[in-house]
Write a protein that holds these residues in place. Structure first.
Motif, short mmCIF file in Angstrom:
data_model
loop_
_atom_site.label_atom_id
_atom_site.label_comp_id
_atom_site.label_asym_id
_atom_site.label_seq_id
_atom_site.Cartn_x
_atom_site.Cartn_y
_atom_site.Cartn_z
N THR A 303 0.90 -1.28 0.13
CA THR A 303 0.00 -0.10 0.05
C THR A 303 0.68 1.10 0.00
O THR A 303 1.58 1.60 0.87
N VAL A 304 0.75 2.04 -1.25
CA VAL A 304 1.45 3.36 -1.09
C VAL A 304 0.81 4.33 -1.17
O VAL A 304 -0.31 4.66 -1.60
N ARG A 305 0.98 5.18 0.06
CA ARG A 305 0.14 6.35 0.42
C ARG A 305 0.18 7.42 -0.80
O ARG A 305 1.49 7.67 -1.05
N MET A 306 -0.68 7.85 -1.37
CA MET A 306 -0.64 8.96 -2.27
C MET A 306 -0.97 10.26 -1.69
O MET A 306 -1.91 10.38 -1.01
N HIS A 307 -0.13 11.18 -1.87
CA HIS A 307 -0.22 12.47 -1.64
C HIS A 307 -1.36 13.02 -2.36
O HIS A 307 -1.08 13.03 -3.60
N SER A 308 -2.35 13.59 -1.78
CA SER A 308 -3.48 14.03 -2.87
C SER A 308 -3.27 15.63 -2.87
O SER A 308 -3.90 16.13 -3.70
N ASP A 309 -2.31 16.12 -2.08
CA ASP A 309 -2.12 17.56 -2.28
C ASP A 309 -1.12 18.01 -3.18
O ASP A 309 -0.49 18.96 -3.05
N VAL A 310 -1.13 17.31 -4.25
CA VAL A 310 -0.35 17.81 -5.53
C VAL A 310 -1.49 18.11 -6.52
O VAL A 310 -2.56 17.24 -6.60
N GLN A 311 -1.66 19.34 -6.98
CA GLN A 311 -2.73 19.56 -8.08
C GLN A 311 -2.12 20.43 -9.36
O GLN A 311 -1.15 21.14 -9.16
N GLU A 312 -3.04 20.03 -10.22
CA GLU A 312 -2.42 20.88 -11.54
C GLU A 312 -2.98 22.32 -11.61
O GLU A 312 -4.23 22.50 -11.19
N ILE A 313 -2.18 23.27 -11.79
CA ILE A 313 -2.56 24.55 -11.68
C ILE A 313 -2.88 24.91 -13.14
O ILE A 313 -4.14 25.29 -13.46
N TRP A 314 -2.01 24.60 -13.85
CA TRP A 314 -2.63 24.54 -15.51
C TRP A 314 -1.78 23.61 -16.31
O TRP A 314 -0.52 23.23 -15.92
N SER A 315 -2.37 23.57 -17.73
CA SER A 315 -1.50 22.73 -18.70
C SER A 315 -1.55 23.46 -19.99
O SER A 315 -2.59 24.20 -20.14
N PHE A 316 -0.73 23.35 -20.92
CA PHE A 316 -0.52 24.11 -22.18
C PHE A 316 -0.42 23.23 -23.10
O PHE A 316 0.86 22.38 -23.08
N GLU A 317 -1.11 23.10 -24.15
CA GLU A 317 -0.86 22.06 -25.17
C GLU A 317 -0.24 22.55 -26.36
O GLU A 317 -0.53 23.66 -26.80
N CYS A 318 0.65 21.96 -26.76
CA CYS A 318 1.43 22.21 -27.96
C CYS A 318 1.22 21.36 -29.04
O CYS A 318 0.20 20.60 -29.00
N GLU A 319 2.05 21.36 -30.23
CA GLU A 319 1.60 20.55 -31.21
C GLU A 319 2.50 19.39 -31.40
O GLU A 319 2.19 18.57 -32.52
N ASP A 320 3.29 18.99 -30.65
CA ASP A 320 4.10 17.83 -30.71
C ASP A 320 4.68 17.41 -29.56
O ASP A 320 4.44 18.21 -28.24
N GLU A 321 5.53 16.66 -29.36
CA GLU A 321 6.03 15.86 -28.17
C GLU A 321 6.99 17.06 -27.43
O GLU A 321 7.57 17.80 -28.17
N LEU A 322 7.05 17.08 -25.96
CA LEU A 322 7.98 18.01 -25.47
C LEU A 322 9.05 17.17 -24.82
O LEU A 322 8.88 16.35 -23.97
#
Lengths: 626, 294
Positions: A303-322
């Motif tokens: 059992t691995v405890r997951m920290h739920s206190d990480v959250q996405e603030i924003w993400s930005f989509e490009c047109e290919d791999e980063l």
């Protein structure tokens, strides 16, 4: 070095190197030596055959003690100790204790003939594995060890104190049961005299230093053995009585709090605080195991405890791999993409500010200096772009794709190219200052320090050149060095495709140490608190002591780790080709949280104001609040 | 082994770069390098005394160092060692002597030749060489000197790095003005009890078992060696000594003598004299390495 070869008149055959018995030698016309099982100090153990059973192969273990002591008192003492072991074994009868068949002396050697046990000792088992041993197995062995301790400590007329409980003295036989071997400790301590030494193996209880041997001492050593088995941290490599500095559950999350408590009770400094008897320790073990269900059923997924206190603030989509890495400057995040663009995004909101189109994919990390962003592209060029507007300032041409990230130092840009050169360019005008030739493409990002430039190349060469490009020294790894070096206190660290993390002295390039991983690496090491953290294609993130090559911990992701870790306070951040960004505890390597994306993460993240930025091959740039 | 040949090869070991690093100083602003400061050279002092209460000396000491001027073939290098033997029937002095010789032989043989032959991944790392050397010494003492043992602290100086191999309670100090650090950890029981808060520093100083070690050469087949590397800063001085010195002369006094003495040799002699003045109950050994510019 002259080797001692003993002449043994009563033995048929020859002795070999270091005076060990060779296969084919027969002792007492009865015991035929078949091979060596182990050797150490003054004794060796051989596998032998009892020739009194001509029709069957009866195997025996023959323990030989070679007495080289010149001093007659010392000689006598050694013989007496060996006899004591024989006498003791002869009076014991327990399934976990090997039976003794014979005892004799000849020349300067004494021999014990014992039951041959098919199997491996626990130290060998630890050596041959590189993951944690299953907790339920360890608990099962622990209960059996308690059983044999109960027998020994209640032996009549006098209790027997084993005194030397440690993994190498515990065999697991072919039926999976434990067998105690080596009852030969009986070392005589002479405390008090100036310069006197005492023996310890890291498993001994504190009171043994005072020459006391009692059943609680065996309980302590059993606790130490279990600690070693569950954490894989060898106590002989640590200061005595430092088990509390290596909390079991921080190292091995599979161990329950109840089991950890049993082990630490056994490891109490004061004998009075330990279990009074092996019986009570056995009961505590069984209770702890029952509570967590270890002994009832094979354990489920850890059992691995997951920290739920990480959250996405924003993400930005490009047109290919980063595949490149971001850099942060004055509230803007700059990152190159395989859609050929260099993007400038608002770090707070992720809002698009500008992009600059190169003519190739950008696998590198941009560098910012003042009002200019520098970035290399697979279109063979290095670009200088205005940080405000994204307008081109100048372009510098190399003769092959640029996959090495630029370093800025005193108005010059240092970077490598697949054209087999390290390039040095004036930041103001984009003119070449000089370039240094390498044996193959330079994808490693150069390190500039102390009027030296350090960089690796795809041939496996690692170069140190001065500020005129003149070679100061060169080091040769067995495979490519794509990893970028870091330097701390005069030592250069980098990884190689030859599966190795190297530490080189910075003035002459001499190897201080090396650390071997499970596969090649192109990840670059990060340094923090005396530790190096590096990813590897075997899927692990490794943490290694920077002063020597001791592994502190490793963390397994589910795919290759080609990006490089970063460290902020006590957290390690690292992406994996399995698609997740991981946050690990710097001291223990335990996972704090992971954040999945929809594509491999091969770049290096950057963190500022508790916000972690990175790109993924799912075409998105992420900003996570940690 | 033909060490001298390796140290002084007939031709330059390697021309610059693989095909000669092509350099084209096109930009005048980066043309000439700043004049580099004169090279640092190692200067060594050694002093030993059996002490006042002892008749024979169980301490062993070794110092090997080289300076090559002129062509920048090699930086100064050095191997320095202190071993403090223990055990009855003279086995202490045999153990420390065997160990000192074994470690020095092993390191001059393999470390120096590795240094001079070039740098590559096939060469054994320096820390492995140091560890192997101490393990070899341990093996010999276990086999040949039953009942004997020794501490051993060896420093290999190469470039900017001090690489230490250490077991027991001899010490390596890095002494800089107003900053003196012990680079080694005493493998003594009392020190460990003090670390655990079981003893106070005062109790530890007078504890009857303060000389009992939990790790030393000659104790058993398995030896765990502390191997570490440290930056040797310009202006820093490296002191190796046995407990006959540090047990008697307080650290601030050691620092004062080392910083104020005119030469490394004078410093060592004054250190030994200070230990004898404090009673000299044990053998005393001090090796001091300074870096001078010339």
């Amino acid at each position: 070095m002259r080797r001692n070869t003993r002449a043994l008149e009563n033995k048929q055959g020859e002795t070999g190197q270091l005076g060990q018995l060779q296969p084919g030698v027969t002792l007492q016309d009865r015991y035929l030596i078949l091979g060596i099982l182990g050797a150490g100090g003054m004794s060796s153990v051989y596998k032998g055959r009892d020739l009194h059973f001509p029709n069957v192969t009866k195997l025996v273990a023959v323990k030989e003690m070679i007495n080289l002591a010149a001093d007659p008192t010392m000689y006598e003492m050694i013989v007496r100790n060996f006899e004591r072991e024989a006498d003791l074994l002869a009076t014991l009868s327990h399934p976990a204790i090997p039976r003794i068949y014979d005892y004799f002396s000849q020349e300067t050697s004494s021999y014990l003939v014992m039951e041959f046990i098919e199997g491996r000792d626990l130290e060998a088992l630890l050596r041959e594995t590189d993951t944690f041993l299953p907790t339920d197995k360890v608990v099962g062995w622990a209960v059996e060890l308690c059983d044999v301790m109960i027998y020994l400590h209640n032996h009549q007329p006098q209790p027997v104190v084993f005194r030397d409980m440690k993994p190498s003295n515990v065999m697991i036989d072919q039926h999976g049961h434990i067998r105690l071997i080596d009852f030969g400790i009986a070392r005589v301590f002479q405390p008090g005299l100036k310069g006197t030494m005492i023996g310890t193996e890291g498993y001994s209880p504190p009171e043994q230093y005072r020459g006391e041997a009692s059943p609680p001492g065996d309980i302590y050593a059993l606790g130490a053995t279990l600690h070693h088995l569950l954490t894989r941290r060898d106590p002989r490599a640590e200061p005595p009585f430092s088990f509390n500095d290596r909390p079991i559950r921080e190292i091995n999350a599979d161990v329950s709090a109840e089991l950890e408590q049993v082990i630490y009770t056994a490891l109490s400094y004061d004998p009075k605080d330990r279990y009074a008897t092996a019986d009570s320790m056995r009961m505590a073990l069984v209770t702890a195991a029952r509570q967590t269900g270890i002994l009832v059923s094979p354990q489920g997924a850890p059992t691995v405890r997951m920290h739920s206190d990480v959250q996405e603030i924003w993400s930005f989509e490009c047109e290919d791999e980063l595949r490149g890495s971001p850099v942060l400057d004055a509230g803007l995040l700059y990152i190159g993409c395989y859609d050929n663009n260099l993007y400038a995004l608002d770090a707070k909101s992720g809002a698009f500010r500008w992009k600059y189109a190169t003519e190739g994919g950008i696998p590198t990390r941009p560098a910012v200096d003042g009002n200019t962003v520098y970035v290399g592209s697979e279109d063979q060029r290095l670009y200088a772009v205005s940080a405000d507007s994204g307008k081109l300032i100048w372009t510098y041409y190399t003769e092959a794709p640029v996959r090495s990230s630029p370093a800025i130092f005193e108005g010059f840009i240092f970077f490598g190219s697949d054209d087999n050169h390290l390039h040095v360019v004036n930041a103001a005008n984009g003119r070449r200052a000089w370039r240094a030739e390498a044996a193959a493409p330079v994808r490693s990002s150069p390190l500039v320090a102390d009027e030296r430039v350090y960089f690796g190349c795809e041939s496996g060469d690692f170069y140190c050149v001065d500020f005129r490009g003149e070679l100061k020294w060169r080091f040769k790894a067995k495979r490519a060095i794509t990893s970028s070096p870091v330097m701390v206190e005069g030592v250069i660290y980098f990884g190689s495709m030859d599966w190795t993390l190297y530490a080189l002295e910075s003035e002459g390039g001499w190897q201080i140490w090396r650390y071997r991983m499970g596969k090649p690496t192109i990840s670059s090491p990060a340094y923090a608190e005396g530790k190096l953290i590096i990813g590897c294609a075997d899927g692990n993130v490794y943490c290694v002591d920077a002063r020597n090559n001791r592994e502190v911990w490793r963390f397994a992701t589910e795919h290759q780790v080609n990006g490089s870790p970063i460290v902020q306070e006590d957290s390690v951040y690292c992406g994996s080709v399995d698609g997740s960004m991981y946050c690990l505890d710097l001291r223990s390597g335990r996972k704090r949280w992971s954040y999945p994306t929809k594509g491999p993460i091969v770049g290096t993240p950057v963190i500022a104001n508790s916000i972690l930025y990175f790109g993924s091959n799912d075409h998105r740039v992420y900003a996570l609040l940690t | 082994m033909d060490l001298l040949k390796k140290l002084f090869p007939k031709s330059k070991p390697r021309p610059a770069s693989t095909e000669g690093a092509k350099t084209a100083p096109l930009d005048p602003s980066l043309a000439g390098p700043p004049p580099s400061p004169p090279a640092l050279h190692l200067v060594v002092g050694i002093a030993q005394s059996p002490g006042i209460e002892r008749t024979h000396n169980e301490d062993a000491v070794m110092a090997v160092h080289g300076t090559i001027g002129g062509l920048e073939l090699l930086q100064d290098f050095g191997i320095f060692l202190v071993a403090d033997g223990m055990g009855g029937h003279r086995s202490g002095e045999v153990a420390s002597a065997i160990s000192a010789r074994t470690v020095t032989a092993r390191l001059t043989d393999s470390a120096l030749s590795a240094m001079t032959e070039g740098n590559d991944a096939y060469a054994e790392p320096l820390q492995d060489l140091v560890r192997d050397a101490l393990e070899e010494a341990n093996q010999l003492v276990v086999e040949r000197v039953p009942g004997g043992g020794t501490t051993l602290t060896v420093a290999v100086l190469l470039g900017q790095q001090i690489t230490l191999g250490h077991v027991g309670d001899s010490r390596a100090y890095l002494i800089e003005p107003r900053n003196t650090r012990v680079l080694t950890r005493d493998h003594s029981l009392v020190k460990r009890l003090e670390e655990l808060g079981q003893l106070t520093a005062e109790e530890a100083d007078t504890h009857p078992q303060r000389n009992v070690l939990y790790r030393a050469i000659g104790q058993g087949a398995n030896l765990e060696v502390d191997v570490t590397s440290h930056l040797f800063p310009a202006g820093g001085q490296l002191l190796l000594c046995s407990d006959g010195l540090w047990g008697l002369v307080p650290d601030p006094e050691i620092e004062r003598i080392v910083t104020e003495a005119a030469t490394a040799q004078i410093a060592c002699e004054q250190l030994v004299a200070a230990a004898n003045a404090a009673g000299g109950p044990d053998n005393i050994t001090a090796v001091l390495v300074r870096q001078n510019r010339n």
